[in-house]
Design an enzyme around this catalytic site. Sequence first.
Site, PDB file in Angstrom:
ATOM      1  N   GLY A  80      29.072   0.659 -19.268  1.00  0.00           N
ATOM      2  CA  GLY A  80      27.924  -0.051 -19.831  1.00  0.00           C
ATOM      3  C   GLY A  80      27.660   0.329 -21.276  1.00  0.00           C
ATOM      4  O   GLY A  80      27.393  -0.536 -22.113  1.00  0.00           O
ATOM      5  N   LEU A  81      27.780   1.628 -21.589  1.00  0.00           N
ATOM      6  CA  LEU A  81      27.438   2.074 -22.944  1.00  0.00           C
ATOM      7  C   LEU A  81      28.583   1.810 -23.926  1.00  0.00           C
ATOM      8  O   LEU A  81      28.331   1.452 -25.079  1.00  0.00           O
ATOM      9  CB  LEU A  81      27.033   3.548 -22.931  1.00  0.00           C
ATOM     10  CG  LEU A  81      25.804   3.818 -22.031  1.00  0.00           C
ATOM     11  CD1 LEU A  81      25.451   5.287 -22.019  1.00  0.00           C
ATOM     12  CD2 LEU A  81      24.598   2.981 -22.441  1.00  0.00           C
ATOM     13  N   GLY A  88      44.666   2.715  -7.363  1.00  0.00           N
ATOM     14  CA  GLY A  88      43.555   2.647  -8.312  1.00  0.00           C
ATOM     15  C   GLY A  88      42.219   2.225  -7.727  1.00  0.00           C
ATOM     16  O   GLY A  88      41.894   2.513  -6.569  1.00  0.00           O
ATOM     17  N   HIS A 129      38.904  24.640 -43.181  1.00  0.00           N
ATOM     18  CA  HIS A 129      37.724  24.114 -43.875  1.00  0.00           C
ATOM     19  C   HIS A 129      38.150  23.064 -44.885  1.00  0.00           C
ATOM     20  O   HIS A 129      39.129  23.289 -45.605  1.00  0.00           O
ATOM     21  CB  HIS A 129      37.002  25.254 -44.610  1.00  0.00           C
ATOM     22  CG  HIS A 129      35.827  24.770 -45.395  1.00  0.00           C
ATOM     23  ND1 HIS A 129      34.645  24.394 -44.790  1.00  0.00           N
ATOM     24  CD2 HIS A 129      35.669  24.552 -46.732  1.00  0.00           C
ATOM     25  CE1 HIS A 129      33.801  23.981 -45.720  1.00  0.00           C
ATOM     26  NE2 HIS A 129      34.396  24.068 -46.908  1.00  0.00           N
TER      27      HIS A 129
HETATM   28  P1  FAD Z   1      45.054   1.969 -11.818  1.00  0.00           P
HETATM   29  O1  FAD Z   1      45.208   2.252 -13.253  1.00  0.00           O
HETATM   30  O2  FAD Z   1      43.930   1.234 -11.319  1.00  0.00           O
HETATM   31  O3  FAD Z   1      46.441   1.401 -11.318  1.00  0.00           O
HETATM   32  C1  FAD Z   1      46.639   0.976 -10.006  1.00  0.00           C
HETATM   33  C2  FAD Z   1      47.642  -0.156 -10.013  1.00  0.00           C
HETATM   34  O4  FAD Z   1      48.052  -0.398  -8.662  1.00  0.00           O
HETATM   35  C3  FAD Z   1      47.080  -1.486 -10.506  1.00  0.00           C
HETATM   36  O5  FAD Z   1      47.829  -1.953 -11.619  1.00  0.00           O
HETATM   37  C4  FAD Z   1      47.216  -2.430  -9.322  1.00  0.00           C
HETATM   38  O6  FAD Z   1      47.597  -3.747  -9.688  1.00  0.00           O
HETATM   39  C5  FAD Z   1      48.323  -1.764  -8.511  1.00  0.00           C
HETATM   40  N1  FAD Z   1      48.275  -2.094  -7.082  1.00  0.00           N
HETATM   41  C6  FAD Z   1      47.216  -2.028  -6.251  1.00  0.00           C
HETATM   42  N2  FAD Z   1      47.574  -2.355  -4.989  1.00  0.00           N
HETATM   43  C7  FAD Z   1      48.898  -2.622  -5.025  1.00  0.00           C
HETATM   44  C8  FAD Z   1      49.851  -3.004  -4.049  1.00  0.00           C
HETATM   45  N3  FAD Z   1      49.513  -3.149  -2.765  1.00  0.00           N
HETATM   46  N4  FAD Z   1      51.122  -3.222  -4.445  1.00  0.00           N
HETATM   47  C9  FAD Z   1      51.492  -3.068  -5.748  1.00  0.00           C
HETATM   48  N5  FAD Z   1      50.641  -2.698  -6.710  1.00  0.00           N
HETATM   49  C10 FAD Z   1      49.362  -2.468  -6.351  1.00  0.00           C
HETATM   50  N6  FAD Z   1      39.759   6.398 -18.157  1.00  0.00           N
HETATM   51  C11 FAD Z   1      39.949   7.295 -19.147  1.00  0.00           C
HETATM   52  O7  FAD Z   1      40.432   8.401 -18.874  1.00  0.00           O
HETATM   53  N7  FAD Z   1      39.639   7.001 -20.445  1.00  0.00           N
HETATM   54  C12 FAD Z   1      39.103   5.816 -20.801  1.00  0.00           C
HETATM   55  O8  FAD Z   1      38.845   5.581 -21.982  1.00  0.00           O
HETATM   56  C13 FAD Z   1      38.872   4.855 -19.784  1.00  0.00           C
HETATM   57  N8  FAD Z   1      38.353   3.653 -20.100  1.00  0.00           N
HETATM   58  C14 FAD Z   1      38.161   2.727 -19.104  1.00  0.00           C
HETATM   59  C15 FAD Z   1      37.587   1.511 -19.455  1.00  0.00           C
HETATM   60  C16 FAD Z   1      37.370   0.560 -18.477  1.00  0.00           C
HETATM   61  C17 FAD Z   1      36.767  -0.761 -18.865  1.00  0.00           C
HETATM   62  C18 FAD Z   1      37.755   0.819 -17.127  1.00  0.00           C
HETATM   63  C19 FAD Z   1      37.559  -0.228 -16.067  1.00  0.00           C
HETATM   64  C20 FAD Z   1      38.317   2.033 -16.779  1.00  0.00           C
HETATM   65  C21 FAD Z   1      38.515   3.002 -17.774  1.00  0.00           C
HETATM   66  N9  FAD Z   1      39.052   4.253 -17.463  1.00  0.00           N
HETATM   67  C22 FAD Z   1      39.228   5.179 -18.454  1.00  0.00           C
HETATM   68  C23 FAD Z   1      39.440   4.619 -16.094  1.00  0.00           C
HETATM   69  C24 FAD Z   1      40.966   4.476 -15.908  1.00  0.00           C
HETATM   70  O9  FAD Z   1      41.348   3.154 -16.230  1.00  0.00           O
HETATM   71  C25 FAD Z   1      41.355   4.811 -14.482  1.00  0.00           C
HETATM   72  O10 FAD Z   1      40.853   6.075 -14.129  1.00  0.00           O
HETATM   73  C26 FAD Z   1      42.874   4.837 -14.329  1.00  0.00           C
HETATM   74  O11 FAD Z   1      43.440   3.604 -14.683  1.00  0.00           O
HETATM   75  C27 FAD Z   1      43.259   5.178 -12.886  1.00  0.00           C
HETATM   76  O12 FAD Z   1      44.638   5.209 -12.766  1.00  0.00           O
HETATM   77  P2  FAD Z   1      45.360   4.914 -11.371  1.00  0.00           P
HETATM   78  O13 FAD Z   1      46.816   5.027 -11.655  1.00  0.00           O
HETATM   79  O14 FAD Z   1      44.768   5.740 -10.310  1.00  0.00           O
HETATM   80  O15 FAD Z   1      44.987   3.410 -11.005  1.00  0.00           O
HETATM   81  P1  NAI Z   2      29.471   5.107 -13.975  1.00  0.00           P
HETATM   82  O1  NAI Z   2      29.479   5.792 -12.671  1.00  0.00           O
HETATM   83  O2  NAI Z   2      29.897   5.811 -15.205  1.00  0.00           O
HETATM   84  O3  NAI Z   2      28.011   4.549 -14.303  1.00  0.00           O
HETATM   85  C1  NAI Z   2      27.333   3.679 -13.445  1.00  0.00           C
HETATM   86  C2  NAI Z   2      25.860   3.716 -13.797  1.00  0.00           C
HETATM   87  O4  NAI Z   2      25.208   2.683 -13.077  1.00  0.00           O
HETATM   88  C3  NAI Z   2      25.180   5.023 -13.409  1.00  0.00           C
HETATM   89  O5  NAI Z   2      24.402   5.464 -14.483  1.00  0.00           O
HETATM   90  C4  NAI Z   2      24.341   4.640 -12.194  1.00  0.00           C
HETATM   91  O6  NAI Z   2      23.172   5.425 -12.062  1.00  0.00           O
HETATM   92  C5  NAI Z   2      24.011   3.203 -12.520  1.00  0.00           C
HETATM   93  N1  NAI Z   2      23.676   2.360 -11.375  1.00  0.00           N
HETATM   94  C6  NAI Z   2      24.221   2.388 -10.136  1.00  0.00           C
HETATM   95  N2  NAI Z   2      23.674   1.423  -9.372  1.00  0.00           N
HETATM   96  C7  NAI Z   2      22.766   0.772 -10.145  1.00  0.00           C
HETATM   97  C8  NAI Z   2      21.905  -0.324  -9.937  1.00  0.00           C
HETATM   98  N3  NAI Z   2      21.864  -0.958  -8.773  1.00  0.00           N
HETATM   99  N4  NAI Z   2      21.117  -0.723 -10.956  1.00  0.00           N
HETATM  100  C9  NAI Z   2      21.156  -0.101 -12.169  1.00  0.00           C
HETATM  101  N5  NAI Z   2      21.976   0.949 -12.417  1.00  0.00           N
HETATM  102  C10 NAI Z   2      22.773   1.369 -11.425  1.00  0.00           C
HETATM  103  O7  NAI Z   2      30.361   3.778 -13.731  1.00  0.00           O
HETATM  104  P2  NAI Z   2      30.972   2.742 -14.730  1.00  0.00           P
HETATM  105  O8  NAI Z   2      30.302   2.810 -16.057  1.00  0.00           O
HETATM  106  O9  NAI Z   2      30.992   1.448 -13.991  1.00  0.00           O
HETATM  107  O10 NAI Z   2      32.450   3.275 -14.901  1.00  0.00           O
HETATM  108  C11 NAI Z   2      33.331   3.370 -13.763  1.00  0.00           C
HETATM  109  C12 NAI Z   2      34.356   4.433 -13.955  1.00  0.00           C
HETATM  110  O11 NAI Z   2      35.251   4.102 -14.986  1.00  0.00           O
HETATM  111  C13 NAI Z   2      33.720   5.761 -14.286  1.00  0.00           C
HETATM  112  O12 NAI Z   2      33.924   6.610 -13.189  1.00  0.00           O
HETATM  113  C14 NAI Z   2      34.438   6.264 -15.473  1.00  0.00           C
HETATM  114  O13 NAI Z   2      34.969   7.517 -15.234  1.00  0.00           O
HETATM  115  C15 NAI Z   2      35.562   5.261 -15.737  1.00  0.00           C
HETATM  116  N6  NAI Z   2      35.533   4.947 -17.167  1.00  0.00           N
HETATM  117  C16 NAI Z   2      35.834   5.939 -18.056  1.00  0.00           C
HETATM  118  C17 NAI Z   2      35.754   5.716 -19.399  1.00  0.00           C
HETATM  119  C18 NAI Z   2      36.046   6.834 -20.326  1.00  0.00           C
HETATM  120  O14 NAI Z   2      36.586   7.836 -19.902  1.00  0.00           O
HETATM  121  N7  NAI Z   2      35.715   6.714 -21.606  1.00  0.00           N
HETATM  122  C19 NAI Z   2      35.382   4.417 -19.945  1.00  0.00           C
HETATM  123  C20 NAI Z   2      35.043   3.457 -18.926  1.00  0.00           C
HETATM  124  C21 NAI Z   2      35.160   3.738 -17.593  1.00  0.00           C
END
Ligand code: FAD
Ligand code: NAI
Length: 466
Positions: free
Chosen positions: A186-187, A145, A445
């Site tokens: 952020g949003l 991740g 609809h």
């Molecule tokens: P992760 O989900 O990050 O899982 C990786 C796991 O590996 C972790 O649990 C970690 O503890 C474990 N790990 C790491 N190193 C080791 C190790 N050495 N040994 C054992 N375990 C280990 N995506 C969406 O599609 N929709 C959303 O609405 C959305 N909302 C989000 C909101 C927030 C606030 C954030 C931060 C992210 C959001 N995302 C969303 C993004 C989404 O969470 C990630 O894209 C997704 O979780 C990635 O999946 P992954 O399996 O690659 O990694």
């Molecule tokens: P993001 O890449 O979506 O947005 C980061 C924003 O910060 C950009 O607009 C960028 O221009 C700005 N930025 C970068 N450096 C800056 C600086 N120094 N000062 C001010 N602005 C700056 O990243 P975010 O929101 O942190 O999300 C991370 C990831 O998590 C995304 O890639 C997203 O795909 C995933 N995510 C997905 C969600 C969903 O699918 N609904 C919800 C939340 C996260």
Amino acid sequence: MAENFDLVIIGGGPGGYICGIRAAQLGMRVACVEKRGSLGGTCLNVGCIPSKALLHASELYAHSAGLAAYGVKTGKVSLDLPAMMEHKNKTVSDLTKGVEFLFKKNKVTYIAGAARLTGQGQIEVRLNEGGAQVLNAVHIVIATGSEPVSLPGIEIDEERIVSSTGALALKQVPKHLLVVGGGVIGLELGSVWARLGANVTVVEFLDHIIPGADRDVGKNFQRVLKKQGMDFRLSTKVTGIDKTGKGLKISIEAAAGGAPEMMEADVALIAIGRKPYTDDLGLELAGVATDRGQIVTDPHYRTNVEGVYAIGDVIAGPMLAHKAEDEGVALAELLAGKAGHVNYGVIPSVIYTSPEVAWVGKTEEQLKTDGVVYKAGKFPFAANARARVAGDTEGFVKVLADAATDRVLGVHMIGPDAGNMIGEAALAMEFGASSEDIARTCHAHPTLSESLKEAALAIDNRTLNS
Ligand code: FAD
Ligand code: NAI
């Protein structure tokens, strides 16, 4: 004593756990190592699920103020933040336990501990309960991740200067929340706290919010969020945060450089992106190649080291749970000798604010850059009967189609339930649909989905309801 598996997955997030389940379905002996203490990764524990729980609850709170307009009288509505957090925590724990249940059902071995590559086909796990265990595997999948990026010189303490993780667990509503980064996190989280009563200022480095989204949608989205009370400082950067006093003193200046300015806030959310997480994984020792932190893979998720694969946020591509899941399935199928595949051209994006923003395929800007001649059809939710019934008329649907072939190249929405509606557009694009195909499909609809049909009709200037 070492245990032998066909497949060991490091990381129990959406990439890792889904890969494990699919591989077990295909007959492999599978183990998944997760160090967090619960399954589901960032998504279930500190990402998608808790953020959506707070978005849902805060939306109910915000909407309750306007119920009188629908003839529903309530008493004085007030916020019980601990109960809202409890709802979020319970949702998370129910779902993470659900993944444990799925592992048992599919006979995937769950090992709670931190894994490290220690040799060809070998992993050592520091067990959470103490001690170590060696695992031998024919195939190893890295699905570790990502983690938040911070600003140079600014330390995240998760109380006053927070990443998304801290912003999901604030103990009280800040008077003024500064959000650094006008992207998805952020949003979404800015919206949560704004609805609960915080003054929210978003400082964004670029001259527009949500880079990657269609500009037309982005502009409309910013206008709507502004109407909801969020303040935007675009083309601006944060240069420092002083937390020695009671509040935070934030220095900002124009992105291109200029005179410094001071702002005050109680809490600052740093949401400027995420980076791949590979700490203590033994990648260097194993010789696994990385590029700017990302593990380098070929189209079949193979790293440069025989038998080691990687998927999800730790490799290239959008950091989205459904992208990680689909890669998990594709890889399990490839390892079983099947034709696993992910269509990277059709991965939907959704921002779960109100209204929601959703898109799939190319933006107008991308099509222009690629020199593609296209037609655009647009339909406003204000002309959709169901949206009017709900009083949810903000936004529009836009369909982009190839001018010569009429093939749908992109669909962009801002409006009610856009996150669910984008599924139909993704399916259409996966099947190579033309805008005519969508326009000729009978839509019930009154539903919001009629707006997609009307936007497809708009390609030929023949909308029926606007
Ligand atoms: P992760 O989900 O990050 O899982 C990786 C796991 O590996 C972790 O649990 C970690 O503890 C474990 N790990 C790491 N190193 C080791 C190790 N050495 N040994 C054992 N375990 C280990 N995506 C969406 O599609 N929709 C959303 O609405 C959305 N909302 C989000 C909101 C927030 C606030 C954030 C931060 C992210 C959001 N995302 C969303 C993004 C989404 O969470 C990630 O894209 C997704 O979780 C990635 O999946 P992954 O399996 O690659 O990694
Ligand atoms: P993001 O890449 O979506 O947005 C980061 C924003 O910060 C950009 O607009 C960028 O221009 C700005 N930025 C970068 N450096 C800056 C600086 N120094 N000062 C001010 N602005 C700056 O990243 P975010 O929101 O942190 O999300 C991370 C990831 O998590 C995304 O890639 C997203 O795909 C995933 N995510 C997905 C969600 C969903 O699918 N609904 C919800 C939340 C996260």
